[in-house]
Design a protein around this motif. Sequence first.
Motif, short mmCIF file in Angstrom:
data_model
loop_
_atom_site.label_atom_id
_atom_site.label_comp_id
_atom_site.label_asym_id
_atom_site.label_seq_id
_atom_site.Cartn_x
_atom_site.Cartn_y
_atom_site.Cartn_z
N THR A 170 5.89 53.34 5.02
CA THR A 170 6.68 54.36 5.71
C THR A 170 6.01 55.72 5.51
O THR A 170 5.66 56.08 4.39
CB THR A 170 8.11 54.40 5.15
N GLU A 171 5.82 56.44 6.61
CA GLU A 171 5.27 57.79 6.53
C GLU A 171 5.52 58.56 7.81
O GLU A 171 5.68 57.96 8.87
CB GLU A 171 3.76 57.77 6.22
N ALA A 172 5.58 59.86 7.67
CA ALA A 172 5.70 60.76 8.81
C ALA A 172 4.47 61.64 8.83
O ALA A 172 4.25 62.40 7.90
CB ALA A 172 6.97 61.60 8.71
N SER A 173 3.65 61.50 9.87
CA SER A 173 2.47 62.35 10.01
C SER A 173 2.69 63.28 11.20
O SER A 173 3.71 63.22 11.87
CB SER A 173 1.22 61.48 10.24
N ALA A 174 1.72 64.11 11.48
CA ALA A 174 1.85 65.06 12.58
C ALA A 174 2.01 64.37 13.93
O ALA A 174 2.71 64.88 14.81
CB ALA A 174 0.64 65.98 12.60
N THR A 175 1.40 63.21 14.10
CA THR A 175 1.41 62.56 15.41
C THR A 175 2.23 61.27 15.49
O THR A 175 2.46 60.76 16.57
CB THR A 175 -0.03 62.24 15.86
N TYR A 176 2.64 60.74 14.34
CA TYR A 176 3.44 59.52 14.36
C TYR A 176 4.29 59.41 13.11
O TYR A 176 4.02 60.03 12.09
CB TYR A 176 2.55 58.28 14.49
N THR A 177 5.33 58.59 13.24
CA THR A 177 6.17 58.20 12.10
C THR A 177 6.28 56.69 12.16
O THR A 177 6.54 56.13 13.23
CB THR A 177 7.57 58.84 12.18
N VAL A 178 6.07 56.05 11.03
CA VAL A 178 6.20 54.60 10.96
C VAL A 178 7.14 54.23 9.83
O VAL A 178 7.14 54.89 8.79
CB VAL A 178 4.82 53.91 10.79
N PHE A 179 7.94 53.22 10.07
CA PHE A 179 8.80 52.66 9.04
C PHE A 179 8.21 51.33 8.62
O PHE A 179 7.88 50.50 9.47
CB PHE A 179 10.23 52.49 9.55
N GLU A 180 8.03 51.14 7.32
CA GLU A 180 7.37 49.93 6.80
C GLU A 180 7.96 48.66 7.41
O GLU A 180 7.23 47.78 7.82
CB GLU A 180 7.50 49.89 5.28
N ASP A 181 9.27 48.57 7.43
CA ASP A 181 9.92 47.41 8.02
C ASP A 181 10.56 47.86 9.33
O ASP A 181 9.87 48.01 10.33
CB ASP A 181 10.94 46.80 7.05
N VAL A 182 11.85 48.07 9.35
CA VAL A 182 12.54 48.57 10.54
C VAL A 182 13.38 49.78 10.13
O VAL A 182 13.70 49.96 8.96
CB VAL A 182 13.42 47.50 11.21
N ARG A 184 9.04 69.08 16.29
CA ARG A 184 9.24 70.51 16.61
C ARG A 184 7.91 71.26 16.65
O ARG A 184 7.65 72.04 17.55
CB ARG A 184 10.18 71.15 15.59
N ALA A 185 7.08 71.03 15.65
CA ALA A 185 5.78 71.69 15.58
C ALA A 185 4.91 71.31 16.76
O ALA A 185 4.20 72.17 17.32
CB ALA A 185 5.07 71.34 14.26
N MET A 186 4.96 70.07 17.16
CA MET A 186 4.15 69.59 18.27
C MET A 186 4.57 70.23 19.60
O MET A 186 3.74 70.47 20.48
CB MET A 186 4.29 68.07 18.36
N THR A 187 5.85 70.51 19.74
CA THR A 187 6.35 71.01 21.02
C THR A 187 6.48 72.53 21.09
O THR A 187 6.80 73.06 22.15
CB THR A 187 7.72 70.38 21.35
N ARG A 188 6.20 73.22 19.98
CA ARG A 188 6.25 74.70 20.03
C ARG A 188 5.21 75.20 21.02
O ARG A 188 4.07 74.81 21.01
CB ARG A 188 5.99 75.28 18.65
N GLY A 189 5.68 76.07 21.90
CA GLY A 189 4.77 76.64 22.87
C GLY A 189 4.52 75.75 24.07
O GLY A 189 3.75 76.10 24.96
N PHE A 190 5.16 74.61 24.13
CA PHE A 190 4.97 73.70 25.26
C PHE A 190 5.82 74.14 26.41
O PHE A 190 6.90 74.55 26.36
CB PHE A 190 5.28 72.26 24.86
#
Length: 157
Positions: free
Chosen positions: A82-94, A151-157
């Motif tokens: 499980t991790e949240a990065s700048a471009t994706y978030t994944v959950f180890e299981d569900v 939010r960071a990804m969409t700022r200024g979009f």
Amino acid sequence: MTGRDNILLCHAILSALGVPCHVIFDGDAGMLERKTESVQHLEPAKRQEKVRKFENQARKIADDNASLLGYLSAARTPWPATEASATYTVFEDVLETYLSGYWPAWGSRRQELIDTGDGVPDKNAATYREAARTATTEPPHVLQAALENVRAMTRGF
């Protein structure tokens, strides 16, 4: 996107159109165990046949996880943590497994909604959203990080 198989195409199209995208997906690490447990009541031959299909499905999921992560310029791992990065978030299981472990107030609230007839069982976006909105505690760090990354990804979009 209704599943991992559609994420790559949708992401590629939206990205080509200049739409910022943050991919969120389940790694499904516990799928094989859950499905194998669900067929324990079957006669051995039928159970073995089902388990073989589940094992093939798990191999495909592992390959798809690695491919998706590679596409997202991350390490190509078949069973990501499980991790949240700048471009994706994944959950180890569900997501539901993650929430039950890290946000029990959400699960309690979801069940209350179902019990009172204000929510429906199974995966339901409206019930999930209302449980998140009205849970008695704050969401866990990974969910908060995912939201901040979007939010960071969409700022200024």
